[in-house]
Design a protein around this motif. Structure first.
Motif, short mmCIF file in Angstrom:
data_model
loop_
_atom_site.label_atom_id
_atom_site.label_comp_id
_atom_site.label_asym_id
_atom_site.label_seq_id
_atom_site.Cartn_x
_atom_site.Cartn_y
_atom_site.Cartn_z
N LEU A 65 -1.83 -2.40 6.08
CA LEU A 65 -1.34 -2.39 4.71
C LEU A 65 -0.48 -1.15 4.42
CD1 LEU A 65 -4.37 -3.67 2.59
CD2 LEU A 65 -2.39 -4.94 3.41
N ARG A 66 -0.80 -0.03 5.04
CA ARG A 66 0.01 1.18 4.79
C ARG A 66 1.48 0.94 5.13
NH1 ARG A 66 -4.67 3.29 7.02
NH2 ARG A 66 -5.81 4.77 5.72
N ASP A 67 1.73 0.17 6.20
CA ASP A 67 3.10 -0.11 6.58
C ASP A 67 3.82 -0.92 5.50
OD1 ASP A 67 2.66 1.21 8.94
OD2 ASP A 67 2.28 -0.60 10.11
N ILE A 68 3.10 -1.88 4.91
CA ILE A 68 3.72 -2.70 3.87
C ILE A 68 4.09 -1.84 2.67
CG2 ILE A 68 3.31 -4.58 2.24
CD1 ILE A 68 1.54 -5.89 4.37
N PHE A 69 3.19 -0.95 2.25
CA PHE A 69 3.47 -0.14 1.08
C PHE A 69 4.52 0.93 1.36
CE2 PHE A 69 -0.42 -2.17 -0.30
CZ PHE A 69 -0.13 -2.44 -1.62
N ARG A 70 4.69 1.31 2.63
CA ARG A 70 5.80 2.20 2.97
C ARG A 70 7.13 1.47 2.81
NH1 ARG A 70 2.44 4.23 7.91
NH2 ARG A 70 1.55 6.16 7.10
N ALA A 78 -4.94 -6.36 7.68
CA ALA A 78 -5.07 -7.64 7.00
C ALA A 78 -4.81 -8.81 7.95
CB ALA A 78 -4.10 -7.71 5.83
N THR A 79 -5.68 -9.81 7.87
CA THR A 79 -5.53 -11.05 8.64
C THR A 79 -5.78 -12.21 7.70
OG1 THR A 79 -6.25 -10.02 10.71
CG2 THR A 79 -6.43 -12.41 10.55
N LEU A 136 -7.23 -13.71 2.52
CA LEU A 136 -7.06 -12.57 3.41
C LEU A 136 -8.38 -11.84 3.62
CD1 LEU A 136 -3.77 -10.91 2.04
CD2 LEU A 136 -4.00 -12.28 4.13
N GLU A 137 -8.55 -11.33 4.83
CA GLU A 137 -9.61 -10.38 5.12
C GLU A 137 -8.95 -9.09 5.59
OE1 GLU A 137 -13.38 -11.32 7.35
OE2 GLU A 137 -12.50 -9.89 8.78
N ARG A 167 -14.99 -3.79 4.16
CA ARG A 167 -14.18 -4.98 4.46
C ARG A 167 -13.85 -5.69 3.14
NH1 ARG A 167 -17.78 -7.87 6.70
NH2 ARG A 167 -18.08 -9.34 5.00
N LEU A 168 -12.56 -5.94 2.93
CA LEU A 168 -12.11 -6.63 1.71
C LEU A 168 -11.82 -8.09 2.03
CD1 LEU A 168 -10.97 -6.84 -1.19
CD2 LEU A 168 -8.78 -6.02 -0.28
#
Length: 401
Positions: free
Chosen positions: A124-129, A142-143, A161-162, A175-176
């Motif tokens: 997720l960090r990559d997405i928000f970057r 995330a999967t 998503l998990e 775990r979300l």
């Protein structure tokens, strides 16, 4: 907090209904670089109402996306646009076992057609970057799937998503498991999920993300049970880098992406908080309140390493989680107030136990202390000034008879 600056460059060449496009996106601070090349062939056809519809066949060439030190490969892909119908085939971005695949169709004529996003182990960090929202420091892998239907009617977005090792502000919470759907009435994505660590440590998540428009932002509420309070550490760095404990209560994060706020209150158990410039750490268990402009605690009992106690009132002021300042008022009774060894401060070192009051005010750049303290037993202080100076040369030290 302001976002970092992204640079976008687009070059095009057009000839005989063909368009060659090169796109470059870089964000040096976020460590993101994307170079994308596509060839588009335009044509027209008559639709069922004898109107001319635009057609576009887009071939996307293989490319690379750099995020920090990770290189992502993008396979050749194809997009067909037929009027208001969009078909996507084989958008596949991968880095080892991590991948994002996009396949499917969105159709005005057939709302049941589905566009499927398939994620595996995406950080997720990559997405928000990439989207450049620095105040949202979400992390985890995330999967799962995201499905889109009926883009031109009653838009439907469904997410399953998990997220393994879900983190906020670099603090892993568990775990979300997240489920979401598009809410047409509110023009946002309804989010429901649970962050689970064990049977006593979990947080229910409920609210909305509004991805587009002038009010793009979020409104998420968290029903926390033993949430790790370390996630608040970045907002308290003006006076401490030491914050530990477990929080239970109702907390909300809301606002536009550029003007986010906290709200709510939580009971903190087994808390530990330090004061960096005093090198002291105290334990506590008490409630903390979060408002749109502050994080506050009142009449909190602090206990030092020897079991001595004091009372703390504090407020950390902020403007949308930035421009941070603080104030703290402490009433003590034989409390450890200074605990700095020689190796940290060879000029003024030792331990001070005191009774009295202290008022601290400061920002991330400057801290002032106004204290009326009587030293107690076990106090041992040393002053080691160079031979060319005396203690009187240091105006911040004053001894009273």
């Amino acid at each position: 907090q302001e976002g970092t600056q992204s640079h976008i460059r687009v070059e095009t060449e057009a000839e005989n209904d063909r368009l060659q496009t090169s796109l470059s996106l870089t964000n040096p601070e976020a460590g993101v670089h994307l170079a994308l090349t596509a060839a588009t062939l335009f044509s027209t056809r008559q639709d069922d109402n004898s109107r001319r519809a635009l057609l576009a066949d887009i071939d996307i060439e293989p490319s690379r996306l750099i995020i920090r030190d990770s290189a992502w490969q993008m396979e050749p892909a194809h997009i067909d646009i037929d009027g208001r119908d969009i078909a996507i085939r084989n958008i596949h971005l991968s880095n080892g076992s991590q991948y994002l695949r996009i396949n499917g169709r969105l159709s005005e004529r057939d709302p049941k057609e589905t566009l499927l996003l398939d994620l595996n182990d995406i950080e997720l960090r990559d997405i928000f970057r990439i989207v450049d929202i620095p105040v949202l420091q979400f992390g985890g892998r995330a999967t799962g799937t995201i499905r889109l239907n009926d883009l031109y009617g009653n838009l439907a977005i469904n997410t399953d998503l998990e997220v393994r090792d879900f983190a906020f502000n670099d603090v892993v919470q568990g775990r979300l498991n997240l489920y979401s759907s598009w809410d047409n009435a509110r023009n946002g994505i309804l989010m429901r999920g649970t962050i689970f660590k064990d049977s006593t440590t979990y947080t229910d998540v409920n609210g909305y993300i509004f991805p587009v428009g002038v009010n793009a932002g979020l409104s998420l509420c968290f029903d926390a049970h033993n949430l790790d309070v370390g996630l608040l550490r970045p907002y308290l760095e003006a006076f401490t880098h030491t914050l530990h404990g477990r929080a239970s209560g109702q907390v909300c994060l809301y606002g536009t992406f550029s003007e986010l706020n906290f709200g709510g209150s939580a009971m903190i158990h087994d808390g530990r908080i330090g004061v960096d410039f005093l090198n002291t750490v105290y334990t506590f268990s008490d409630s903390v309140r979060l408002t749109p402009t502050s994080i506050e605690g009142h009449a909190i009992t602090l206990t030092d390493r020897n079991g001595n106690t004091g009372t703390l009132d504090f407020a950390v002021r902020h403007r949308h989680l930035g421009n941070i300042s603080f104030q703290a008022d402490i009433a003590t009774r034989n409390l450890l107030l200074y605990d700095v060894p020689h190796k940290i401060n060879p000029r003024i070192y030792g331990s001070v136990y005191g009774t009295g009051t202290a008022h601290l005010r400061g920002t991330e750049q400057l801290v002032t202390i106004d204290a009326a303290i009587t030293t107690d037993r076990n106090t041992a202080m040393s002053f080691d000034f160079n031979s060319a100076s005396s203690v009187e040369d240091y105006g911040f030290i004053r001894f009273l008879p």
